[in-house]
Design a protein around this motif. Structure first.
Motif, PDB file in Angstrom:
ATOM      1  N   ARG A   1       0.830  -1.189   0.000  1.00  0.00           N
ATOM      2  CA  ARG A   1       0.000   0.000   0.000  1.00  0.00           C
ATOM      3  C   ARG A   1       0.872   1.249   0.000  1.00  0.00           C
ATOM      4  O   ARG A   1       0.540   2.260  -0.648  1.00  0.00           O
ATOM      5  N   GLU A   2       1.993   1.200   0.704  1.00  0.00           N
ATOM      6  CA  GLU A   2       2.871   2.361   0.795  1.00  0.00           C
ATOM      7  C   GLU A   2       3.405   2.760  -0.578  1.00  0.00           C
ATOM      8  O   GLU A   2       3.420   3.944  -0.941  1.00  0.00           O
ATOM      9  N   VAL A   3       3.848   1.775  -1.363  1.00  0.00           N
ATOM     10  CA  VAL A   3       4.358   2.065  -2.698  1.00  0.00           C
ATOM     11  C   VAL A   3       3.244   2.611  -3.586  1.00  0.00           C
ATOM     12  O   VAL A   3       3.434   3.576  -4.337  1.00  0.00           O
ATOM     13  N   ILE A   4       2.060   2.002  -3.504  1.00  0.00           N
ATOM     14  CA  ILE A   4       0.916   2.464  -4.311  1.00  0.00           C
ATOM     15  C   ILE A   4       0.604   3.921  -4.032  1.00  0.00           C
ATOM     16  O   ILE A   4       0.488   4.750  -4.945  1.00  0.00           O
ATOM     17  N   MET A   5       0.486   4.274  -2.755  1.00  0.00           N
ATOM     18  CA  MET A   5       0.070   5.628  -2.401  1.00  0.00           C
ATOM     19  C   MET A   5       1.174   6.655  -2.673  1.00  0.00           C
ATOM     20  O   MET A   5       0.887   7.788  -3.089  1.00  0.00           O
ATOM     21  N   GLU A   6       2.428   6.278  -2.441  1.00  0.00           N
ATOM     22  CA  GLU A   6       3.520   7.216  -2.711  1.00  0.00           C
ATOM     23  C   GLU A   6       3.644   7.490  -4.208  1.00  0.00           C
ATOM     24  O   GLU A   6       3.894   8.626  -4.632  1.00  0.00           O
ATOM     25  N   ALA A   7       3.469   6.452  -5.026  1.00  0.00           N
ATOM     26  CA  ALA A   7       3.513   6.628  -6.476  1.00  0.00           C
ATOM     27  C   ALA A   7       2.362   7.513  -6.936  1.00  0.00           C
ATOM     28  O   ALA A   7       2.525   8.387  -7.790  1.00  0.00           O
ATOM     29  N   LEU A   8       1.189   7.298  -6.366  1.00  0.00           N
ATOM     30  CA  LEU A   8       0.019   8.101  -6.717  1.00  0.00           C
ATOM     31  C   LEU A   8       0.239   9.570  -6.362  1.00  0.00           C
ATOM     32  O   LEU A   8      -0.022  10.469  -7.177  1.00  0.00           O
ATOM     33  N   GLU A   9       0.705   9.822  -5.155  1.00  0.00           N
ATOM     34  CA  GLU A   9       0.950  11.197  -4.720  1.00  0.00           C
ATOM     35  C   GLU A   9       1.960  11.887  -5.644  1.00  0.00           C
ATOM     36  O   GLU A   9       1.799  13.058  -6.003  1.00  0.00           O
ATOM     37  N   ALA A  10       2.994  11.156  -6.029  1.00  0.00           N
ATOM     38  CA  ALA A  10       4.022  11.738  -6.897  1.00  0.00           C
ATOM     39  C   ALA A  10       3.462  12.067  -8.274  1.00  0.00           C
ATOM     40  O   ALA A  10       3.843  13.067  -8.895  1.00  0.00           O
ATOM     41  N   ALA A  11       2.531  11.248  -8.766  1.00  0.00           N
ATOM     42  CA  ALA A  11       1.921  11.515 -10.063  1.00  0.00           C
ATOM     43  C   ALA A  11       1.005  12.727  -9.991  1.00  0.00           C
ATOM     44  O   ALA A  11       0.946  13.534 -10.936  1.00  0.00           O
ATOM     45  N   VAL A  12       0.291  12.875  -8.887  1.00  0.00           N
ATOM     46  CA  VAL A  12      -0.562  14.051  -8.705  1.00  0.00           C
ATOM     47  C   VAL A  12       0.279  15.326  -8.742  1.00  0.00           C
ATOM     48  O   VAL A  12      -0.106  16.334  -9.348  1.00  0.00           O
TER      49      VAL A  12
ATOM     50  N   ASN B   1       3.499  15.630  -9.990  1.00  0.00           N
ATOM     51  CA  ASN B   1       4.447  15.777 -11.101  1.00  0.00           C
ATOM     52  C   ASN B   1       3.901  15.352 -12.468  1.00  0.00           C
ATOM     53  O   ASN B   1       4.577  15.549 -13.472  1.00  0.00           O
ATOM     54  N   GLY B   2       2.739  14.755 -12.492  1.00  0.00           N
ATOM     55  CA  GLY B   2       2.168  14.313 -13.762  1.00  0.00           C
ATOM     56  C   GLY B   2       2.416  12.860 -14.072  1.00  0.00           C
ATOM     57  O   GLY B   2       1.601  12.200 -14.704  1.00  0.00           O
ATOM     58  N   ALA B   3       3.560  12.325 -13.620  1.00  0.00           N
ATOM     59  CA  ALA B   3       3.902  10.928 -13.887  1.00  0.00           C
ATOM     60  C   ALA B   3       4.884  10.451 -12.837  1.00  0.00           C
ATOM     61  O   ALA B   3       5.733  11.217 -12.360  1.00  0.00           O
ATOM     62  N   SER B   4       4.795   9.174 -12.474  1.00  0.00           N
ATOM     63  CA  SER B   4       5.712   8.627 -11.476  1.00  0.00           C
ATOM     64  C   SER B   4       5.896   7.129 -11.685  1.00  0.00           C
ATOM     65  O   SER B   4       5.068   6.466 -12.313  1.00  0.00           O
ATOM     66  N   VAL B   5       6.982   6.622 -11.118  1.00  0.00           N
ATOM     67  CA  VAL B   5       7.273   5.192 -11.180  1.00  0.00           C
ATOM     68  C   VAL B   5       8.142   4.814  -9.980  1.00  0.00           C
ATOM     69  O   VAL B   5       9.036   5.568  -9.603  1.00  0.00           O
ATOM     70  N   PRO B   6       7.873   3.660  -9.336  1.00  0.00           N
ATOM     71  CA  PRO B   6       8.784   3.194  -8.287  1.00  0.00           C
ATOM     72  C   PRO B   6      10.056   2.633  -8.920  1.00  0.00           C
ATOM     73  O   PRO B   6      10.004   2.015  -9.996  1.00  0.00           O
ATOM     74  N   GLY B   7      11.186   2.845  -8.259  1.00  0.00           N
ATOM     75  CA  GLY B   7      12.440   2.322  -8.778  1.00  0.00           C
ATOM     76  C   GLY B   7      13.400   1.977  -7.659  1.00  0.00           C
ATOM     77  O   GLY B   7      13.346   2.572  -6.581  1.00  0.00           O
ATOM     78  N   ILE B   8      14.257   0.993  -7.915  1.00  0.00           N
ATOM     79  CA  ILE B   8      15.283   0.611  -6.947  1.00  0.00           C
ATOM     80  C   ILE B   8      16.646   0.635  -7.638  1.00  0.00           C
ATOM     81  O   ILE B   8      16.755   0.379  -8.839  1.00  0.00           O
TER      82      ILE B   8
ATOM     83  N   VAL C   1       9.420  11.903 -15.805  1.00  0.00           N
ATOM     84  CA  VAL C   1       8.750  10.971 -14.893  1.00  0.00           C
ATOM     85  C   VAL C   1       9.476  10.997 -13.559  1.00  0.00           C
ATOM     86  O   VAL C   1      10.699  10.804 -13.495  1.00  0.00           O
ATOM     87  N   LYS C   2       8.747  11.234 -12.485  1.00  0.00           N
ATOM     88  CA  LYS C   2       9.332  11.258 -11.146  1.00  0.00           C
ATOM     89  C   LYS C   2       9.516   9.830 -10.638  1.00  0.00           C
ATOM     90  O   LYS C   2       8.586   9.023 -10.670  1.00  0.00           O
ATOM     91  N   VAL C   3      10.717   9.531 -10.156  1.00  0.00           N
ATOM     92  CA  VAL C   3      10.996   8.202  -9.586  1.00  0.00           C
ATOM     93  C   VAL C   3      10.863   8.276  -8.074  1.00  0.00           C
ATOM     94  O   VAL C   3      11.481   9.129  -7.432  1.00  0.00           O
ATOM     95  N   ILE C   4      10.038   7.398  -7.527  1.00  0.00           N
ATOM     96  CA  ILE C   4       9.929   7.300  -6.075  1.00  0.00           C
ATOM     97  C   ILE C   4      10.610   6.007  -5.618  1.00  0.00           C
ATOM     98  O   ILE C   4      10.917   5.139  -6.431  1.00  0.00           O
TER      99      ILE C   4
END
Length: 239
Positions: free
Chosen positions: A131-142, A144-151, A217-220
């Motif tokens: 859930r944490e990754v889902i919500m953080e990615a969503l917030e970042a897209a709101v 910045n327009g686009a987001s993706v989790p990355g390691i 694209v913002k990387v979280i």
């Protein structure tokens, strides 16, 4: 004296889970998304995780509201997909995919009803997403327009030529291995996919399409546990 209050309108969210691939690399004769996992399947656990992440969406004070939930499946595979979804099936709509991920996602985008603000696109073979990754990615897209989790990759990366020789030594700290959900402003991504469908280039994921036609694209921070079931060795993670 009257006190004026501003009512917060929740952002409308669409979710697309991709499960239209053939799963040839996993072997065994069963789609990896349909493999047994926990009390259901890999696919049903994925869908349930997203539903639970937005479980407060029914509240009038919720920040986000799911307005559509699409699962893509192989052509002529709707009944099998519904069976794999189990009790979750009534909560989603199923759209037939195509021969490539890019085309399957586009089919999913075209199937979305209404005009959501943000769309989240997730691999149906990633049942460990949190859930944490889902919500953080969503917030970042709101924001910045686009987001993706990355390691950050654990191995040093090299670029090679067509003959297998190293041509560039990449800096690992500046690289990321991207995961899903990938999140975007819906209208812009739909338009970008339409343009991508008309060119001659094959895109590996939706961030590449966004980068080509929309912008950055913002990387979280991703999660090392958010693996994609791909090879037979990955099946150990399901036990």
């Amino acid at each position: 004296m009257k006190i004026l209050t501003t009512k917060t309108i929740p952002s409308k969210i669409a979710i697309i889970i991709t499960a239209a691939g053939s799963s040839t690399r996993i072997g065994g004769g069963i789609k990896k998304e349909y493999l047994p996992f926990k009390n259901g399947t890999v696919l049903s656990v994925c869908a349930e995780t997203f539903l639970n992440a937005f479980s407060s969406a029914k509240s009038s004070k919720a920040k986000y509201q799911i307005t559509d939930f699409i699962v893509t499946c192989p052509r002529d595979g709707i009944e099998e997909c519904m069976k794999a979804l189990g009790d979750i099936a009534p909560e989603v709509r199923i759209a037939e995919g195509a021969e490539t991920r890019q085309k399957s996602v586009y089919n999913g985008l075209l199937a979305v009803m209404g005009q959501p603000d943000i769309v989240l696109i997730h691999d149906g073979a990633r049942p460990f997403v949190s859930r944490e990754v889902i919500m953080e990615a969503l917030e970042a897209a709101v924001q910045n327009g686009a987001s993706v989790p990355g390691i950050t990759p654990t191995d040093t990366q090299k670029e090679i030529d067509e003959n297998g020789f190293v041509v560039r030594h990449l800096v690992r700290s500046k690289l990321v291995a991207v995961q899903t959900p990938q999140c975007f402003k819906f209208k812009e991504l739909l338009e970008a996919h339409g343009r991508a469908a008309a060119d001659d280039k094959e895109y590996t994921d939706d961030t590449e399409i966004w980068g080509e036609y929309c912008g950055r694209v913002k990387v979280i921070k991703g999660d090392v546990n958010n693996i994609k079931i791909t090879y037979p060795s990955d099946l150990e993670a399901l036990k």
